[in-house]
Write a protein that holds these residues in place. Sequence first.
Motif, PDB file in Angstrom:
ATOM      1  N   SER A  50      11.500  58.242 -15.813  1.00 25.43           N
ATOM      2  CA  SER A  50      10.886  58.178 -17.141  1.00 25.43           C
ATOM      3  C   SER A  50      11.931  58.112 -18.254  1.00 25.43           C
ATOM      4  O   SER A  50      11.718  57.497 -19.282  1.00 25.43           O
ATOM      5  CB  SER A  50       9.958  59.361 -17.358  1.00 25.43           C
ATOM      6  N   GLY A  51      13.093  58.729 -18.048  1.00 26.53           N
ATOM      7  CA  GLY A  51      14.113  58.760 -19.096  1.00 26.53           C
ATOM      8  C   GLY A  51      15.219  57.742 -18.934  1.00 26.53           C
ATOM      9  O   GLY A  51      16.094  57.630 -19.770  1.00 26.53           O
ATOM     10  N   GLY A  52      15.214  56.997 -17.821  1.00 26.31           N
ATOM     11  CA  GLY A  52      16.274  56.037 -17.578  1.00 26.31           C
ATOM     12  C   GLY A  52      17.513  56.682 -17.000  1.00 26.31           C
ATOM     13  O   GLY A  52      17.622  57.891 -16.888  1.00 26.31           O
ATOM     14  N   THR A  53      18.449  55.837 -16.589  1.00 29.02           N
ATOM     15  CA  THR A  53      19.709  56.290 -16.006  1.00 29.02           C
ATOM     16  C   THR A  53      20.844  55.666 -16.789  1.00 29.02           C
ATOM     17  O   THR A  53      20.851  54.467 -17.013  1.00 29.02           O
ATOM     18  CB  THR A  53      19.797  55.863 -14.522  1.00 29.02           C
ATOM     19  N   ARG A  54      21.771  56.507 -17.239  1.00 28.26           N
ATOM     20  CA  ARG A  54      22.933  55.995 -17.994  1.00 28.26           C
ATOM     21  C   ARG A  54      24.187  56.188 -17.221  1.00 28.26           C
ATOM     22  O   ARG A  54      24.333  57.050 -16.442  1.00 28.26           O
ATOM     23  CB  ARG A  54      23.063  56.729 -19.328  1.00 28.26           C
ATOM     24  N   ALA A  62      24.676  54.350   1.012  1.00 25.59           N
ATOM     25  CA  ALA A  62      23.609  54.431   0.008  1.00 25.59           C
ATOM     26  C   ALA A  62      23.082  55.855  -0.027  1.00 25.59           C
ATOM     27  O   ALA A  62      23.040  56.531   0.999  1.00 25.59           O
ATOM     28  CB  ALA A  62      22.485  53.467   0.344  1.00 25.59           C
ATOM     29  N   PHE A  63      22.701  56.315  -1.223  1.00 23.89           N
ATOM     30  CA  PHE A  63      22.105  57.634  -1.340  1.00 23.89           C
ATOM     31  C   PHE A  63      21.252  57.698  -2.594  1.00 23.89           C
ATOM     32  O   PHE A  63      21.408  56.890  -3.508  1.00 23.89           O
ATOM     33  CB  PHE A  63      23.164  58.754  -1.337  1.00 23.89           C
ATOM     34  N   THR A  64      20.332  58.664  -2.605  1.00 27.62           N
ATOM     35  CA  THR A  64      19.426  58.851  -3.740  1.00 27.62           C
ATOM     36  C   THR A  64      19.737  60.175  -4.434  1.00 27.62           C
ATOM     37  O   THR A  64      20.225  61.121  -3.810  1.00 27.62           O
ATOM     38  CB  THR A  64      17.963  58.852  -3.276  1.00 27.62           C
ATOM     39  N   GLY A  70      31.509  46.066  -4.819  1.00 24.33           N
ATOM     40  CA  GLY A  70      31.423  47.161  -5.781  1.00 24.33           C
ATOM     41  C   GLY A  70      30.259  48.081  -5.489  1.00 24.33           C
ATOM     42  O   GLY A  70      29.596  47.969  -4.464  1.00 24.33           O
ATOM     43  N   ILE A  71      30.018  48.988  -6.412  1.00 27.98           N
ATOM     44  CA  ILE A  71      28.946  49.972  -6.279  1.00 27.98           C
ATOM     45  C   ILE A  71      27.851  49.634  -7.277  1.00 27.98           C
ATOM     46  O   ILE A  71      28.128  49.381  -8.450  1.00 27.98           O
ATOM     47  CB  ILE A  71      29.478  51.393  -6.521  1.00 27.98           C
ATOM     48  N   VAL A  72      26.600  49.635  -6.815  1.00 22.36           N
ATOM     49  CA  VAL A  72      25.449  49.343  -7.665  1.00 22.36           C
ATOM     50  C   VAL A  72      24.659  50.628  -7.861  1.00 22.36           C
ATOM     51  O   VAL A  72      24.334  51.319  -6.888  1.00 22.36           O
ATOM     52  CB  VAL A  72      24.543  48.260  -7.028  1.00 22.36           C
ATOM     53  N   VAL A  73      24.354  50.969  -9.114  1.00 19.03           N
ATOM     54  CA  VAL A  73      23.521  52.120  -9.441  1.00 19.03           C
ATOM     55  C   VAL A  73      22.209  51.570  -9.981  1.00 19.03           C
ATOM     56  O   VAL A  73      22.199  50.825 -10.953  1.00 19.03           O
ATOM     57  CB  VAL A  73      24.192  53.034 -10.489  1.00 19.03           C
ATOM     58  N   VAL A  74      21.099  51.942  -9.329  1.00 18.82           N
ATOM     59  CA  VAL A  74      19.779  51.434  -9.698  1.00 18.82           C
ATOM     60  C   VAL A  74      18.915  52.587 -10.180  1.00 18.82           C
ATOM     61  O   VAL A  74      18.783  53.608  -9.493  1.00 18.82           O
ATOM     62  CB  VAL A  74      19.092  50.756  -8.485  1.00 18.82           C
ATOM     63  N   ASP A  75      18.338  52.447 -11.369  1.00 17.97           N
ATOM     64  CA  ASP A  75      17.414  53.450 -11.879  1.00 17.97           C
ATOM     65  C   ASP A  75      16.206  53.514 -10.958  1.00 17.97           C
ATOM     66  O   ASP A  75      15.673  52.496 -10.541  1.00 17.97           O
ATOM     67  CB  ASP A  75      16.988  53.086 -13.302  1.00 17.97           C
ATOM     68  N   ARG A  91      11.894  62.791 -10.228  1.00 16.43           N
ATOM     69  CA  ARG A  91      11.830  63.027  -8.782  1.00 16.43           C
ATOM     70  C   ARG A  91      12.776  62.080  -8.046  1.00 16.43           C
ATOM     71  O   ARG A  91      13.459  62.475  -7.122  1.00 16.43           O
ATOM     72  CB  ARG A  91      10.401  62.880  -8.265  1.00 16.43           C
ATOM     73  N   LEU A  92      12.800  60.824  -8.435  1.00 21.46           N
ATOM     74  CA  LEU A  92      13.789  59.870  -7.942  1.00 21.46           C
ATOM     75  C   LEU A  92      14.495  59.302  -9.166  1.00 21.46           C
ATOM     76  O   LEU A  92      13.963  58.426  -9.845  1.00 21.46           O
ATOM     77  CB  LEU A  92      13.151  58.741  -7.129  1.00 21.46           C
ATOM     78  N   GLN A  93      15.652  59.832  -9.488  1.00 23.34           N
ATOM     79  CA  GLN A  93      16.373  59.422 -10.694  1.00 23.34           C
ATOM     80  C   GLN A  93      17.119  58.111 -10.480  1.00 23.34           C
ATOM     81  O   GLN A  93      17.027  57.201 -11.288  1.00 23.34           O
ATOM     82  CB  GLN A  93      17.363  60.503 -11.114  1.00 23.34           C
ATOM     83  N   LEU A  94      17.871  58.039  -9.378  1.00 24.55           N
ATOM     84  CA  LEU A  94      18.653  56.827  -9.153  1.00 24.55           C
ATOM     85  C   LEU A  94      18.995  56.645  -7.688  1.00 24.55           C
ATOM     86  O   LEU A  94      18.927  57.571  -6.894  1.00 24.55           O
ATOM     87  CB  LEU A  94      19.935  56.840  -9.991  1.00 24.55           C
ATOM     88  N   LEU A  95      19.347  55.406  -7.360  1.00 25.25           N
ATOM     89  CA  LEU A  95      19.791  55.016  -6.030  1.00 25.25           C
ATOM     90  C   LEU A  95      21.170  54.400  -6.195  1.00 25.25           C
ATOM     91  O   LEU A  95      21.380  53.573  -7.087  1.00 25.25           O
ATOM     92  CB  LEU A  95      18.817  53.993  -5.435  1.00 25.25           C
ATOM     93  N   VAL A  96      22.114  54.796  -5.361  1.00 22.42           N
ATOM     94  CA  VAL A  96      23.459  54.239  -5.375  1.00 22.42           C
ATOM     95  C   VAL A  96      23.654  53.478  -4.073  1.00 22.42           C
ATOM     96  O   VAL A  96      23.389  54.005  -2.995  1.00 22.42           O
ATOM     97  CB  VAL A  96      24.528  55.352  -5.510  1.00 22.42           C
ATOM     98  N   VAL A  97      24.097  52.217  -4.182  1.00 19.30           N
ATOM     99  CA  VAL A  97      24.320  51.374  -3.013  1.00 19.30           C
ATOM    100  C   VAL A  97      25.736  50.813  -3.095  1.00 19.30           C
ATOM    101  O   VAL A  97      26.135  50.273  -4.127  1.00 19.30           O
ATOM    102  CB  VAL A  97      23.310  50.205  -2.946  1.00 19.30           C
ATOM    103  N   SER A  98      26.467  50.947  -2.009  1.00 18.48           N
ATOM    104  CA  SER A  98      27.816  50.403  -1.938  1.00 18.48           C
ATOM    105  C   SER A  98      27.757  49.025  -1.300  1.00 18.48           C
ATOM    106  O   SER A  98      27.205  48.850  -0.219  1.00 18.48           O
ATOM    107  CB  SER A  98      28.702  51.337  -1.115  1.00 18.48           C
ATOM    108  N   LEU A  99      28.335  48.035  -1.986  1.00 20.81           N
ATOM    109  CA  LEU A  99      28.415  46.666  -1.484  1.00 20.81           C
ATOM    110  C   LEU A  99      29.884  46.287  -1.361  1.00 20.81           C
ATOM    111  O   LEU A  99      30.738  46.925  -1.980  1.00 20.81           O
ATOM    112  CB  LEU A  99      27.702  45.711  -2.444  1.00 20.81           C
ATOM    113  N   PRO A 100      30.224  45.247  -0.607  1.00 23.28           N
ATOM    114  CA  PRO A 100      31.624  44.869  -0.474  1.00 23.28           C
ATOM    115  C   PRO A 100      32.317  44.610  -1.819  1.00 23.28           C
ATOM    116  O   PRO A 100      33.504  44.876  -1.977  1.00 23.28           O
ATOM    117  CB  PRO A 100      31.580  43.595   0.370  1.00 23.28           C
TER     118      PRO A 100
END
Length: 79
Positions: A75-79, A34-36, A66-71, A55-64
């Motif tokens: 303020s502008g969202g994550t695409r 996981a990383f920010t 697949g990979i989850v990207v969380v906004d 300041r905190l755009q997104l968080l990436v978490v690796s699960l068995p």
Amino acid sequence: AAAGGGGASADAAGAPKVRIEVRQTAGRTVVSEAFTVGRAPECDVQTSGDGTVSRLQLLVVSLPGGIVVVDGWSSGGTR
């Protein structure tokens, strides 16, 4: 943002570690489950010079499965 995609390798817990290459940083890599990403100094991948990145755009978490990207409540969202 300054991050590019990379490969993954599995660990003993089953969740693969994600390897990312950060462009324009002399080959810096992050290998983690996981990383920010954001402008804050606490982020694992810090961006600068782009006012659209929070300041905190997104968080990436690796699960068995697949990979989850969380906004990161940016303020502008994550695409």
